[in-house]
Design a protein around this motif. Structure first.
Motif, PDB file in Angstrom:
ATOM      1  N   PHE A  15       0.889  -1.169   0.000  1.00  0.00           N
ATOM      2  CA  PHE A  15       0.000   0.000   0.000  1.00  0.00           C
ATOM      3  C   PHE A  15       0.918   1.206   0.000  1.00  0.00           C
ATOM      4  CE2 PHE A  15      -2.351  -3.338   2.273  1.00  0.00           C
ATOM      5  CZ  PHE A  15      -3.501  -3.410   1.481  1.00  0.00           C
ATOM      6  N   VAL A  18       4.184   1.098   2.053  1.00  0.00           N
ATOM      7  CA  VAL A  18       4.078   0.026   3.062  1.00  0.00           C
ATOM      8  C   VAL A  18       3.949  -1.332   2.380  1.00  0.00           C
ATOM      9  CG1 VAL A  18       2.693  -0.919   4.949  1.00  0.00           C
ATOM     10  CG2 VAL A  18       2.995   1.552   4.738  1.00  0.00           C
ATOM     11  N   ALA A  20       2.869  -4.634   2.894  1.00  0.00           N
ATOM     12  CA  ALA A  20       2.060  -5.375   3.869  1.00  0.00           C
ATOM     13  C   ALA A  20       2.381  -6.864   3.828  1.00  0.00           C
ATOM     14  CB  ALA A  20       0.578  -5.135   3.596  1.00  0.00           C
ATOM     15  N   GLU A  39       2.146 -10.040  14.848  1.00  0.00           N
ATOM     16  CA  GLU A  39       1.870  -8.820  15.601  1.00  0.00           C
ATOM     17  C   GLU A  39       0.971  -7.885  14.795  1.00  0.00           C
ATOM     18  OE1 GLU A  39       5.720  -6.044  14.818  1.00  0.00           O
ATOM     19  OE2 GLU A  39       6.144  -7.962  15.764  1.00  0.00           O
ATOM     20  N   ASN A  40       0.466  -6.863  15.450  1.00  0.00           N
ATOM     21  CA  ASN A  40      -0.377  -5.877  14.776  1.00  0.00           C
ATOM     22  C   ASN A  40       0.370  -5.316  13.575  1.00  0.00           C
ATOM     23  OD1 ASN A  40      -1.475  -4.737  17.974  1.00  0.00           O
ATOM     24  ND2 ASN A  40      -2.631  -5.981  16.571  1.00  0.00           N
ATOM     25  N   GLY A  41      -0.305  -5.327  12.426  1.00  0.00           N
ATOM     26  CA  GLY A  41       0.304  -4.776  11.225  1.00  0.00           C
ATOM     27  C   GLY A  41       1.204  -5.742  10.492  1.00  0.00           C
ATOM     28  N   ALA A  42       1.245  -7.009  10.944  1.00  0.00           N
ATOM     29  CA  ALA A  42       2.131  -7.989  10.304  1.00  0.00           C
ATOM     30  C   ALA A  42       1.677  -8.340   8.886  1.00  0.00           C
ATOM     31  CB  ALA A  42       2.214  -9.262  11.155  1.00  0.00           C
ATOM     32  N   GLY A  43       0.390  -8.144   8.616  1.00  0.00           N
ATOM     33  CA  GLY A  43      -0.100  -8.407   7.260  1.00  0.00           C
ATOM     34  C   GLY A  43      -1.081  -9.559   7.153  1.00  0.00           C
ATOM     35  N   LYS A  44      -1.602 -10.023   8.278  1.00  0.00           N
ATOM     36  CA  LYS A  44      -2.532 -11.161   8.285  1.00  0.00           C
ATOM     37  C   LYS A  44      -3.806 -10.862   7.501  1.00  0.00           C
ATOM     38  CE  LYS A  44      -2.815 -10.854  12.740  1.00  0.00           C
ATOM     39  NZ  LYS A  44      -1.877  -9.737  13.055  1.00  0.00           N
ATOM     40  N   THR A  45      -4.434  -9.746   7.831  1.00  0.00           N
ATOM     41  CA  THR A  45      -5.700  -9.408   7.175  1.00  0.00           C
ATOM     42  C   THR A  45      -5.482  -9.161   5.686  1.00  0.00           C
ATOM     43  OG1 THR A  45      -6.646  -8.516   9.199  1.00  0.00           O
ATOM     44  CG2 THR A  45      -7.597  -7.734   7.129  1.00  0.00           C
ATOM     45  N   THR A  46      -4.370  -8.518   5.357  1.00  0.00           N
ATOM     46  CA  THR A  46      -4.072  -8.273   3.942  1.00  0.00           C
ATOM     47  C   THR A  46      -3.966  -9.598   3.196  1.00  0.00           C
ATOM     48  OG1 THR A  46      -2.904  -6.223   4.466  1.00  0.00           O
ATOM     49  CG2 THR A  46      -2.408  -7.250   2.334  1.00  0.00           C
ATOM     50  N   TYR A  55      -8.328  -7.931  -2.467  1.00  0.00           N
ATOM     51  CA  TYR A  55      -7.174  -7.207  -2.994  1.00  0.00           C
ATOM     52  C   TYR A  55      -6.494  -8.056  -4.052  1.00  0.00           C
ATOM     53  CZ  TYR A  55      -7.310  -4.327   1.302  1.00  0.00           C
ATOM     54  OH  TYR A  55      -7.665  -3.505   2.332  1.00  0.00           O
TER      55      TYR A  55
END
Ligand SMILES: Nc1ncnc2c1ncn2[C@@H]1O[C@H](COP(=O)(O)OP(=O)(O)OP(=O)(O)O)[C@@H](O)[C@H]1O
Ligand SMILES: [Mg+2]
Length: 85
Positions: A15, A18, A20, A39-46, A55
């Motif tokens: 993004f 970034v 992801a 961890e938060n922001g590691a890219g799991k949801t992406t 996406y």
């Protein structure tokens, strides 16, 4: 050994500046329950949004039962048996 039910190879998604997901490989065997931790922001949801067709990845491929799959929408994902809550 049967082919993995789902395989993601080299998935990369940025993004802007970034990155992801960077060259992520993930494999799920038939009947396997897999937890994706990070961890938060590691890219799991992406990564899951790529699998669900929300996406388009910048690079990488998805295989379903060993065959390359073209998942460009949630409808494609659902048709391939992939749901997301
Ligand atoms: N739509 C978006 N636009 C811009 N940046 C995004 C977007 N989605 C995610 N990111 C960024 O990509 C990185 C990965 O985010 P992602 O939501 O995939 O992580 P996560 O592992 O699911 O985090 P969490 O544990 O907080 O749910 C983060 O730096 C995030 O800010
Ligand atoms: Mg998340």
């Amino acid at each position: 050994m049967p082919a993995p039910l789902i395989e993601m190879r080299g998935i990369t998604k940025s993004f802007g500046a970034v990155k992801a997901n960077e060259a992520v490989d993930l494999s799920v065997a038939p009947g396997e329950i897999l937890g994706l931790l990070g961890e938060n922001g590691a890219g799991k949801t992406t990564l899951m949004n790529v699998l669900f067709g929300a996406y388009a990845p910048d690079a990488g491929e998805i295989l379903i039962q060993g065959r390359p799959a073209r998942i460009t929408s949630s409808a494609d994902a659902l048709a391939a048996g992939i749901g997301m809550v």
